[in-house]
Enzyme design. Structure first.
Site, PDB file in Angstrom:
ATOM      1  N   SER A 140      44.074 -37.569  74.036  1.00  0.00           N
ATOM      2  CA  SER A 140      45.241 -37.589  74.931  1.00  0.00           C
ATOM      3  C   SER A 140      45.286 -38.840  75.811  1.00  0.00           C
ATOM      4  CB  SER A 140      45.202 -36.350  75.829  1.00  0.00           C
ATOM      5  OG  SER A 140      46.206 -36.453  76.803  1.00  0.00           O
ATOM      6  N   LYS A 173      51.212 -23.860  74.493  1.00  0.00           N
ATOM      7  CA  LYS A 173      52.436 -23.900  75.308  1.00  0.00           C
ATOM      8  C   LYS A 173      53.170 -22.559  75.374  1.00  0.00           C
ATOM      9  CE  LYS A 173      53.335 -28.833  75.080  1.00  0.00           C
ATOM     10  NZ  LYS A 173      54.193 -29.928  74.657  1.00  0.00           N
ATOM     11  N   GLY A 228      57.703 -41.772  71.103  1.00  0.00           N
ATOM     12  CA  GLY A 228      57.421 -40.700  72.054  1.00  0.00           C
ATOM     13  C   GLY A 228      56.806 -41.134  73.381  1.00  0.00           C
TER      14      GLY A 228
HETATM   15  P1  NAP Z   1      53.665 -27.451  66.861  1.00  0.00           P
HETATM   16  O1  NAP Z   1      54.090 -26.424  67.835  1.00  0.00           O
HETATM   17  O2  NAP Z   1      52.392 -27.248  66.099  1.00  0.00           O
HETATM   18  O3  NAP Z   1      54.898 -27.640  65.810  1.00  0.00           O
HETATM   19  C1  NAP Z   1      54.817 -28.507  64.712  1.00  0.00           C
HETATM   20  C2  NAP Z   1      55.998 -28.288  63.755  1.00  0.00           C
HETATM   21  O4  NAP Z   1      55.850 -29.211  62.683  1.00  0.00           O
HETATM   22  C3  NAP Z   1      56.071 -26.896  63.128  1.00  0.00           C
HETATM   23  O5  NAP Z   1      57.412 -26.566  62.917  1.00  0.00           O
HETATM   24  C4  NAP Z   1      55.363 -27.089  61.774  1.00  0.00           C
HETATM   25  O6  NAP Z   1      55.854 -26.238  60.767  1.00  0.00           O
HETATM   26  C5  NAP Z   1      55.797 -28.501  61.435  1.00  0.00           C
HETATM   27  N1  NAP Z   1      54.820 -29.161  60.564  1.00  0.00           N
HETATM   28  C6  NAP Z   1      53.516 -29.423  60.825  1.00  0.00           C
HETATM   29  N2  NAP Z   1      52.948 -30.070  59.783  1.00  0.00           N
HETATM   30  C7  NAP Z   1      53.914 -30.191  58.840  1.00  0.00           C
HETATM   31  C8  NAP Z   1      53.957 -30.753  57.533  1.00  0.00           C
HETATM   32  N3  NAP Z   1      52.883 -31.338  56.981  1.00  0.00           N
HETATM   33  N4  NAP Z   1      55.135 -30.682  56.839  1.00  0.00           N
HETATM   34  C9  NAP Z   1      56.228 -30.121  57.375  1.00  0.00           C
HETATM   35  N5  NAP Z   1      56.250 -29.568  58.633  1.00  0.00           N
HETATM   36  C10 NAP Z   1      55.109 -29.614  59.332  1.00  0.00           C
HETATM   37  O7  NAP Z   1      53.489 -28.864  67.565  1.00  0.00           O
HETATM   38  P2  NAP Z   1      54.344 -29.453  68.797  1.00  0.00           P
HETATM   39  O8  NAP Z   1      53.745 -29.079  70.089  1.00  0.00           O
HETATM   40  O9  NAP Z   1      55.773 -29.154  68.572  1.00  0.00           O
HETATM   41  O10 NAP Z   1      54.065 -31.041  68.596  1.00  0.00           O
HETATM   42  C11 NAP Z   1      54.586 -31.720  67.494  1.00  0.00           C
HETATM   43  C12 NAP Z   1      54.417 -33.224  67.635  1.00  0.00           C
HETATM   44  O11 NAP Z   1      55.139 -33.686  68.767  1.00  0.00           O
HETATM   45  C13 NAP Z   1      52.977 -33.676  67.838  1.00  0.00           C
HETATM   46  O12 NAP Z   1      52.790 -34.853  67.092  1.00  0.00           O
HETATM   47  C14 NAP Z   1      52.887 -33.972  69.312  1.00  0.00           C
HETATM   48  O13 NAP Z   1      51.928 -34.963  69.625  1.00  0.00           O
HETATM   49  C15 NAP Z   1      54.299 -34.477  69.598  1.00  0.00           C
HETATM   50  N6  NAP Z   1      54.697 -34.278  71.007  1.00  0.00           N
HETATM   51  C16 NAP Z   1      54.959 -35.387  71.742  1.00  0.00           C
HETATM   52  C17 NAP Z   1      55.354 -35.245  73.065  1.00  0.00           C
HETATM   53  C18 NAP Z   1      55.659 -36.465  73.885  1.00  0.00           C
HETATM   54  O14 NAP Z   1      55.673 -36.371  75.120  1.00  0.00           O
HETATM   55  N7  NAP Z   1      55.935 -37.594  73.278  1.00  0.00           N
HETATM   56  C19 NAP Z   1      55.499 -33.975  73.636  1.00  0.00           C
HETATM   57  C20 NAP Z   1      55.230 -32.857  72.844  1.00  0.00           C
HETATM   58  C21 NAP Z   1      54.823 -33.023  71.511  1.00  0.00           C
HETATM   59  P3  NAP Z   1      55.275 -24.777  60.479  1.00  0.00           P
HETATM   60  O15 NAP Z   1      55.866 -23.883  61.513  1.00  0.00           O
HETATM   61  O16 NAP Z   1      55.751 -24.478  59.116  1.00  0.00           O
HETATM   62  O17 NAP Z   1      53.776 -24.893  60.583  1.00  0.00           O
END
Ligand code: NAP
Length: 295
Positions: free
Chosen positions: A21, A72, A259
């Site tokens: 992080s 979360k 991001g």
């Molecule tokens: P999350 O709750 O685990 O959700 C991830 C999503 O992506 C789910 O819908 C998952 O689908 C899908 N997914 C994961 N691997 C996949 C693959 N290989 N093919 C297709 N779909 C896939 O995670 P999150 O908290 O939303 O975070 C997601 C990303 O956003 C991370 O990279 C995180 O670092 C980034 N993020 C950035 C910020 C920022 O401030 N810039 C803030 C929050 C998050 P399934 O439901 O089918 O598993």
């Protein structure tokens, strides 16, 4: 360099993993600039221990906590109250101390997501969101606030998509924004991509450049062949910067957003909530995060 004394206030990040992080670097740089005797630490915590850990950190008087993957939604159980935004999307990324050793749950990801889009006019536009996890909830709420016309959620599994839509439809019907979910394993989504004004990647696809090229791009390479240069691409990922998907967008002359600004903004809003200060040094936060990304 931070000097920790007996009087230093503690804040931190709960998640698993937290070792990559940027938040500790970014927050501690802000506290130093603001003259706050505060220290932000990463706290690795698994699901089994989440309740015990949040209770203990409140008892020992932590001034605030951020919450990241995968807690979360689970962390709602540790909150005695929720802000209206956290309640609307049932996701919390910030815990604020409440009375009686309790926590208030807030969500600063929504405002963080909107910030880089503030000067783009998205009212009445078509948006595609890839992924339907925790951050996609904040994204859809943010898009709702920007009064877009239609949101299409693209995901790979029906269960996740159905759960997501059930929750988020309540939000969008209030504003008459059309929202639909599509499983890209079952339907061809090419037309949605070609007609989108904004496409947001909320999946972790692209975080690891070692993957083979096609796996490293959301929805695979071919679908982006006819991408219009009028489409804005927004990737929530901030490392690598830019991702291969955003590079592809650059080649097509699209406006791209990574991001990092969202990360900085959601962090700055958490500091506001914990400290009561209105002026947060976001430029210092961003430059310290960028410097760290280059190491
Ligand atoms: P999350 O709750 O685990 O959700 C991830 C999503 O992506 C789910 O819908 C998952 O689908 C899908 N997914 C994961 N691997 C996949 C693959 N290989 N093919 C297709 N779909 C896939 O995670 P999150 O908290 O939303 O975070 C997601 C990303 O956003 C991370 O990279 C995180 O670092 C980034 N993020 C950035 C910020 C920022 O401030 N810039 C803030 C929050 C998050 P399934 O439901 O089918 O598993």
């Amino acid at each position: 360099m931070i000097t920790i004394t007996g009087k230093t206030n503690l804040v931190g990040l709960l998640g698993e993993p937290v070792n990559h992080s940027l938040s500790p670097v970014m927050h501690n740089a802000a506290y130093e600039e603001m003259g706050l005797d505060w220290c932000y630490i990463p706290i690795p915590c698994n699901k089994t221990n989440l309740e015990k850990v949040t209770t203990a950190l409140r008892v020992i008087n932590f001034k605030g906590l951020n919450v990241t993957i995968p807690h979360k939604q689970e962390v709602l159980k540790a909150c005695s109250k929720l802000t209206s935004v956290a309640n609307a999307i049932q996701a919390v990324n910030t815990l604020i101390p409440d009375t009686n050793n309790k926590w208030i749950g807030a969500n600063t990801d929504v405002e963080g997501f909107i910030m880089p889009l503030k000067n783009k006019n998205l009212s009445n536009k078509n948006v595609v969101v890839i992924g339907c996890g925790g951050s996609a909830r904040a994204v859809v709420m943010g898009l709702n606030n920007l009064n877009v016309k239609k949101i299409t959620i693209i995901g790979r599994n029906d269960n996740s998509l159905n759960n997501f839509i059930k929750n988020m439809k309540k939000l969008s019907t209030k504003k008459q924004i059309s929202i639909e979910a599509i499983n890209n394993k079952k339907l061809d989504v090419t037309t949605y991509i070609e007609e989108a004004d904004l496409i947001v990647n909320t999946t972790p696809i692209g975080m690891n450049r070692k993957n083979i090229e096609n796996e490293n791009i959301p929805l695979g390479n071919r679908i982006w062949e006819n991408l219009s240069n009028k489409t804005i691409l927004y990737d929530l990922i901030y490392t690598p910067r830019p991702t291969n998907w955003l590079k592809l967008g650059q080649e097509k002359n699209c406006f791209i957003i990574d991001g990092l600004d969202m990360l900085v903004e959601q962090g700055a809003l958490s500091i506001k909530l914990w400290s009561g200060f209105n002026e947060i040094p976001t430029q210092i936060m961003k430059s310290s995060a960028k410097k760290h990304l280059m190491v």
